[in-house]
Design an enzyme around this catalytic site. Structure first.
Site, PDB file in Angstrom:
ATOM      1  N   ASP A   1      77.184  28.962  58.893  1.00 47.87           N
ATOM      2  CA  ASP A   1      77.608  29.118  57.510  1.00 47.87           C
ATOM      3  C   ASP A   1      76.562  29.916  56.731  1.00 47.87           C
ATOM      4  OD1 ASP A   1      79.412  28.289  55.270  1.00 47.87           O
ATOM      5  OD2 ASP A   1      77.584  27.319  54.562  1.00 47.87           O
TER       6      ASP A   1
ATOM      7  N   GLU B   1      68.945  28.952  77.073  1.00 48.01           N
ATOM      8  CA  GLU B   1      68.430  27.967  78.017  1.00 48.01           C
ATOM      9  C   GLU B   1      69.548  27.100  78.590  1.00 48.01           C
ATOM     10  OE1 GLU B   1      65.551  25.555  76.075  1.00 48.01           O
ATOM     11  OE2 GLU B   1      64.314  27.247  75.420  1.00 48.01           O
TER      12      GLU B   1
END
Length: 560
Positions: free
Chosen positions: A226, A275
């Site tokens: 956002d 990751e």
């Protein structure tokens, strides 16, 4: 704060159950769920996560690839959940962390991915950091995590600068200090209940990296960020030097938006995301002056997608559409990111109503317009959007052809912008009215206890029940379009279209053996029949190698 477990349930694997499709996000169709208006499982009139979970098979059968959930975090709801009080908890109105875990697991089992909202520009004024900053007073290290400043004027009675809130009025609110005296001011680019974080403070970055890992460990497949163009402010918080600043948004780089420093944050976040297995993604809500500046957010080491607001604001006009499509594809090609296409969301008037009105009224309007015209154009615009290279977003209920509810009584409105003068128009409630699932019953199948915003008479005839299996219905058009898109090799990912010669007012392009033609005029046009018709948003006729395409209609052909 919500009363529920403080630790996340056991992690889920986002790769064990969802389909293994490399670079799935490059051509994904992502469905936006506004949780409070989607489905209510407990009869309190408010949608919730369990309601979403029970409707996941519907979304799978619709043919979307992922579900983006608007905020469900613990929040006082001053701005419908975009004022977050606890980023690691679910607000009780929506359920618990266990409900979120069940939703993620069920979605993955159905082959759907889950994207959640992240709100990093500001917190709630009920966030523990901000409450501590108020309590500790001027000079407190806690205040350095936000933008606290002394006021101007003889007694500090004027705001520190001339910035204006997106919701209207000054972007600053003065606090009363612990000793009862008028004190410092704090920055809030949105509502006063949404103080802006100071991203120059290292604790802010540390906190959000931890929040990312919390939800990634829960199994979410990505984040919609956002106000992704916010967070970083120009050094010294300089005056803008003008009023009616909202009119400048989207036209100029502002000292509080689209600052180059945001990109260092996203490069850090991308390393965290990479990751994790399962091709998790970031999506930016980035309002920028140009699509070229939007492309900065989706460079290879930053975010994956960015909303194409330039396209959302384009009129139903062939020349405008071609221009925006070309600019979008040209901007994204150098950074290797997919274009995105979107027609509606929770902040703008539904496109079935926007297209029902004359061009030039903006994206927040309060006029019903010509309902039949709006629906015809909306259906055609959807087929055009789904034919373009890249990823597409569908806002809940648009597959039903829902119009905006433009005649909500003022006393039921809940959009905070409505209550702040000189800000946004405040008519976002019209696109947030709970969607209808059945022809009859309490709230047309939304839940057993009514709905938090009143639904109009006749909503049932637009319901999922009423449209399912109905030839020519908007719901069946969406289902067919998404099935064809998924099964047609020339659709989906890509970075270019081949424009075809066409009459004025007609958009026509080729992608391999696939051809899309959209007639944006008010009259039928005669065109070559480009092959076998795959799908059309309206009735077309073909004779002797020629096709008659009605006004405001899009057709898909294939030569294969």
């Amino acid at each position: 704060m919500s009363q529920q477990p403080s630790a996340a349930p056991a992690p889920t694997s986002a790769v064990a159950t969802v389909s293994e499709r490399h670079d799935w996000w490059r051509d994904a169709v992502i469905y936006q769920v506004y949780p409070r208006s989607f489905a209510d499982s407990n009869g309190d009139g408010m949608g919730d996560l369990e309601g979403v979970r029970t409707r996941l098979p519907y979304l799978r059968d619709l043919g979307v690839d992922a579900v983006w959930l608007s905020p469900f975090y613990a929040s006082p709801q001053a701005d419908a959940g975009y004022d977050v009080a606890d980023y690691r908890a679910v607000d009780p109105m929506f359920g618990t962390l266990l409900d979120a875990d069940a939703l993620i697991r069920d979605a993955h089992a159905l082959g759907l991915r889950i994207i959640v909202d992240l709100v990093p520009n500001h917190s709630s004024d009920q966030y523990e950091w901000f409450k501590r900053a108020l309590a500790e007073g001027p000079g407190s290290p806690s205040r350095d995590r936000y933008h606290f400043r002394p006021g101007k004027g003889k007694n500090g009675e004027l705001p520190p600068n001339d910035w204006e809130s997106i919701f209207g009025g000054p972007a600053w609110t003065r606090v009363t200090e612990p000793d009862g005296t008028p004190g410092e001011w704090y920055l809030h680019l949105f509502a006063p209940e949404q103080p802006d974080f100071n991203w120059e403070h290292p604790a802010v970055g540390d906190e959000f990296r931890s929040i990312l890992r919390f939800w990634l460990d829960m199994g979410v497949d990505g984040f919609r960020i956002d106000v992704a163009h916010g967070m970083v402010k120009a050094e010294g918080l300089p005056d803008l030097g003008s009023h009616e600043q909202l009119k400048l948004l989207g036209n100029d780089v502002m000292p509080f938006f689209d600052q180059d420093g945001v990109h260092a944050i996203y490069r850090q976040w991308r390393r965290i995301l990479d990751e994790y297995s399962g091709e998790r993604i970031f999506v930016a809500e980035a309002w920028t002056p140009t699509v070229e500046r939007t492309a900065n957010y989706v460079r290879p080491d930053e975010l994956h997608q960015a909303f194409n607001f330039q396209y959302l604001g384009t009129h139903w006009d062939a020349e405008e559409l071609r221009t925006v499509i070309d600019r979008t594809l040209d901007a994204m090609r150098p950074v290797g990111a997919p274009a995105t296409w979107v027609l509606s969301n929770h902040d703008v008037t539904r496109h079935a109503t926007r297209f029902a009105n004359p061009a030039g009224l903006g994206t927040q309007i309060r006029l019903a317009g010509d309902r039949a015209l709006g629906l015809r154009r909306a259906r055609a615009a959807t087929l055009l959007m789904l034919a373009l290279p890249g990823s597409a977003y569908v806002y809940q209920g648009e597959e039903l052809g829902l119009p905006d509810v433009v005649d909500l009584p003022d006393e039921v409105r809940q959009d905070p912008a409505y209550f702040r003068g000189a800000g946004q128009d405040g008519f976002r409630d019209g696109c947030r009215v709970p969607i209808p699932w059945t022809r009859e019953g309490s709230s047309y199948g939304f839940g057993d206890g009514g709905s938090w915003l009143p639904q109009p008479a006749g909503w049932g005839e637009l319901s999922v029940e009423a449209q399912t299996g109905e030839p020519g219905s908007t719901l069946e058009l969406y289902r067919a379009a998404l099935a064809v898109r998924r099964s047609t090799a020339d659709l989906g990912a890509g970075d270019a279209v081949e424009w075809l010669r066409a009459p004025e007012g007609v958009v026509a392009f080729r992608r391999g053996d696939f051809v899309c033609v959209a007639n944006t005029t008010g009259e039928s046009v005669a065109l070559p029949a480009y092959g076998r018709v795959l799908l059309a948003s309206g009735e077309i006729t073909e004779t002797a190698g020629e096709a008659k395409v009605p006004a405001d209609t899009t057709v898909w052909w294939t030569r294969a």
